[in-house]
Design an enzyme around this catalytic site. Sequence first.
Site, mmCIF file in Angstrom:
data_model
loop_
_atom_site.group_PDB
_atom_site.id
_atom_site.type_symbol
_atom_site.label_atom_id
_atom_site.label_comp_id
_atom_site.label_asym_id
_atom_site.label_seq_id
_atom_site.Cartn_x
_atom_site.Cartn_y
_atom_site.Cartn_z
ATOM 1 N N GLY A 141 2.988 -1.215 3.806
ATOM 2 C CA GLY A 141 3.182 0.443 4.456
ATOM 3 C C GLY A 141 4.309 0.694 3.512
ATOM 4 O O GLY A 141 5.046 0.900 2.816
ATOM 5 N N GLY A 142 5.236 1.131 4.618
ATOM 6 C CA GLY A 142 6.346 2.224 4.496
ATOM 7 C C GLY A 142 7.705 0.602 3.429
ATOM 8 O O GLY A 142 8.379 1.438 2.951
ATOM 9 N N GLU B 10 -4.870 -5.116 10.360
ATOM 10 C CA GLU B 10 -4.519 -3.583 10.443
ATOM 11 C C GLU B 10 -4.548 -2.953 12.293
ATOM 12 O O GLU B 10 -4.527 -1.869 12.086
ATOM 13 C CB GLU B 10 -4.082 -2.964 9.879
ATOM 14 C CG GLU B 10 -4.126 -3.402 7.950
ATOM 15 C CD GLU B 10 -3.744 -2.137 7.620
ATOM 16 O OE1 GLU B 10 -2.171 -2.831 7.046
ATOM 17 O OE2 GLU B 10 -3.953 -0.889 6.810
ATOM 18 N N GLY C 7 2.992 2.648 10.683
ATOM 19 C CA GLY C 7 3.512 3.745 10.752
ATOM 20 C C GLY C 7 4.277 4.096 11.722
ATOM 21 O O GLY C 7 4.674 4.855 11.984
ATOM 22 N N HIS D 262 -9.847 1.041 4.742
ATOM 23 C CA HIS D 262 -8.494 1.246 5.316
ATOM 24 C C HIS D 262 -8.681 2.291 7.043
ATOM 25 O O HIS D 262 -9.442 2.624 7.003
ATOM 26 C CB HIS D 262 -6.711 2.373 4.478
ATOM 27 C CG HIS D 262 -5.745 1.933 5.284
ATOM 28 N ND1 HIS D 262 -5.395 2.867 6.428
ATOM 29 C CD2 HIS D 262 -4.974 0.809 5.174
ATOM 30 C CE1 HIS D 262 -4.307 2.257 6.426
ATOM 31 N NE2 HIS D 262 -4.173 1.249 5.946
ATOM 32 N N GLU E 275 -6.609 4.688 7.743
ATOM 33 C CA GLU E 275 -6.880 5.640 7.690
ATOM 34 C C GLU E 275 -8.062 6.583 7.127
ATOM 35 O O GLU E 275 -7.793 7.481 7.557
ATOM 36 C CB GLU E 275 -5.597 6.436 6.675
ATOM 37 C CG GLU E 275 -4.077 5.930 7.210
ATOM 38 C CD GLU E 275 -2.545 5.294 6.482
ATOM 39 O OE1 GLU E 275 -3.169 5.184 5.586
ATOM 40 O OE2 GLU E 275 -1.556 4.868 6.964
ATOM 41 N N SER F 17 3.461 -1.841 10.028
ATOM 42 C CA SER F 17 5.145 -2.151 10.183
ATOM 43 C C SER F 17 6.023 -3.432 10.087
ATOM 44 O O SER F 17 6.538 -4.271 10.862
ATOM 45 C CB SER F 17 5.239 -1.548 11.887
ATOM 46 O OG SER F 17 5.640 -0.444 11.938
ATOM 47 N N ASN G 131 0.660 -1.445 0.259
ATOM 48 C CA ASN G 131 -0.071 0.314 -0.017
ATOM 49 C C ASN G 131 0.588 1.280 0.131
ATOM 50 O O ASN G 131 1.663 1.393 1.055
ATOM 51 C CB ASN G 131 -1.031 -0.659 1.224
ATOM 52 C CG ASN G 131 -1.958 1.223 1.470
ATOM 53 O OD1 ASN G 131 -1.560 2.255 0.676
ATOM 54 N ND2 ASN G 131 -2.613 1.733 2.682
ATOM 55 N N TRP G 132 0.523 1.739 -1.258
ATOM 56 C CA TRP G 132 1.737 3.431 -1.361
ATOM 57 C C TRP G 132 1.691 4.455 -0.334
ATOM 58 O O TRP G 132 2.170 5.289 -0.759
ATOM 59 C CB TRP G 132 2.686 2.992 -2.805
ATOM 60 C CG TRP G 132 3.245 2.253 -3.434
ATOM 61 C CD1 TRP G 132 3.441 0.994 -2.644
ATOM 62 C CD2 TRP G 132 3.721 1.969 -4.776
ATOM 63 N NE1 TRP G 132 3.988 0.314 -3.086
ATOM 64 C CE2 TRP G 132 4.683 0.839 -4.519
ATOM 65 C CE3 TRP G 132 4.347 2.744 -5.682
ATOM 66 C CZ2 TRP G 132 4.661 -0.214 -6.182
ATOM 67 C CZ3 TRP G 132 4.410 2.071 -6.866
ATOM 68 C CH2 TRP G 132 4.973 0.859 -7.144
ATOM 69 N N LYS G 133 0.074 3.829 -0.152
ATOM 70 C CA LYS G 133 -0.425 5.186 0.914
ATOM 71 C C LYS G 133 -0.431 6.398 -0.315
ATOM 72 O O LYS G 133 -0.381 6.560 -1.547
ATOM 73 C CB LYS G 133 -0.211 5.424 1.798
ATOM 74 C CG LYS G 133 0.179 4.462 2.947
ATOM 75 C CD LYS G 133 -0.118 4.703 4.718
ATOM 76 C CE LYS G 133 -0.055 3.288 5.120
ATOM 77 N NZ LYS G 133 0.103 3.069 6.702
HETATM 78 P P1 13P Z 1 2.850 0.531 7.983
HETATM 79 O O1 13P Z 1 3.680 -1.017 7.079
HETATM 80 O O2 13P Z 1 3.830 1.430 6.948
HETATM 81 O O3 13P Z 1 3.006 0.214 8.795
HETATM 82 O O4 13P Z 1 1.690 0.727 6.737
HETATM 83 C C1 13P Z 1 0.931 -0.360 7.125
HETATM 84 C C2 13P Z 1 -0.800 -0.582 6.544
HETATM 85 O O5 13P Z 1 -1.520 0.392 6.763
HETATM 86 C C3 13P Z 1 -0.553 -0.737 5.114
HETATM 87 O O6 13P Z 1 -1.782 -0.343 4.934
#
Ligand code: 13P
Length: 252
Positions: A235-236, A168, A174, A96, A98, A214, A9-11
Amino acid sequence: MRRPLVAGNWKMYKNAQQAGELARAIVAQVGQGRGAVDVVVCPPFTSLQAVGEALAGTGIALGAQNMHWENEGAFTGEVSPEMILTTGCTYVILGHSERRQYFAETDEQVNRKLKAALRAGLAPIVCVGETLEQREAGRIEDVVLGQVQAALQGLSEAELLKIALAYEPVWAIGTGRTATPAQAEEVHSLIRSCLRQHYGAGVADALRLQYGGSVKPENAAELFAQQNIDGGLIGGAALKADSFAAIVKAAC
Ligand code: 13P
C-alpha cells in the site's frame, strides 16, 4: 518454485496526471533487473488509462482494485470486468479488507467477482485477513481459512491456478505495525495446508501467497524469504517509486 508477485495497491491516491508520473518513475527504477518477479501496479479506475500507457511494453502489469461481477447493466457507480480489461488490465484485486469493512463486501460477493474475473481472463488477487479483535480472540484460522474457502467455492483446478491470495492482517494495514515474518509465515503456512487439504498438492504448491500490511524496504526481504510468502501487496510504500523499487528488488 513459485515466481514472486509484487503488486502496488495505490488505493484512492493519485489523479490521472500524478499516476502517470508515478508509473513512469516506477518504470525507470524497477525496469532494470527485476529478474524473476512479476510486478503489478493497481491505480484507481480513473488512472488506469494513463498508467496503462506509461507501462506499455515494459513488462510491468496493470491491475484494478475492484470490479463488479456483471459485464454491464444498471449498476450506478460500478465498473465491469470487460471495462477494466479494455484499459489494459491483466490483474484485479478482489475482497480487499477496506472493501469488506467500508463497503460491506461479503464472501459471497467476492466469490461472484472472482468467477467473473476468471471468465474475463483477468488474474485475480484475492485478499483475506483477520482483524485485531479476531486475532486476540484466537480466531485467525477460522476467519482466514473461512474467507479463503468461501472465496474459492465452486472453482475448477484450472481456475484456481490463475489466482493469487494476499494475506493482509487488518491490524497491519496502514498502521506501521507489520506482522513479524514468523507471524506472517504461520498464517501463510495454514493457508497452504488448507489448499492442500481441499484442492490437492498441485494447487497448494503452485498458488502464490502474498503478504500485505506495512511492507517497507526495511522489512520486505525478511518477509519474502519465508517459505510460504511469495511476494507482497504493498500500500503506502507503493506510492513512491524508490521504496516500491526497493521492495521489488527484495523479492528478486
Ligand atoms: P499498507 O502497505 O499501506 O499497510 O497497505 C497494505 C494494503 O492494504 C495493500 O493492499
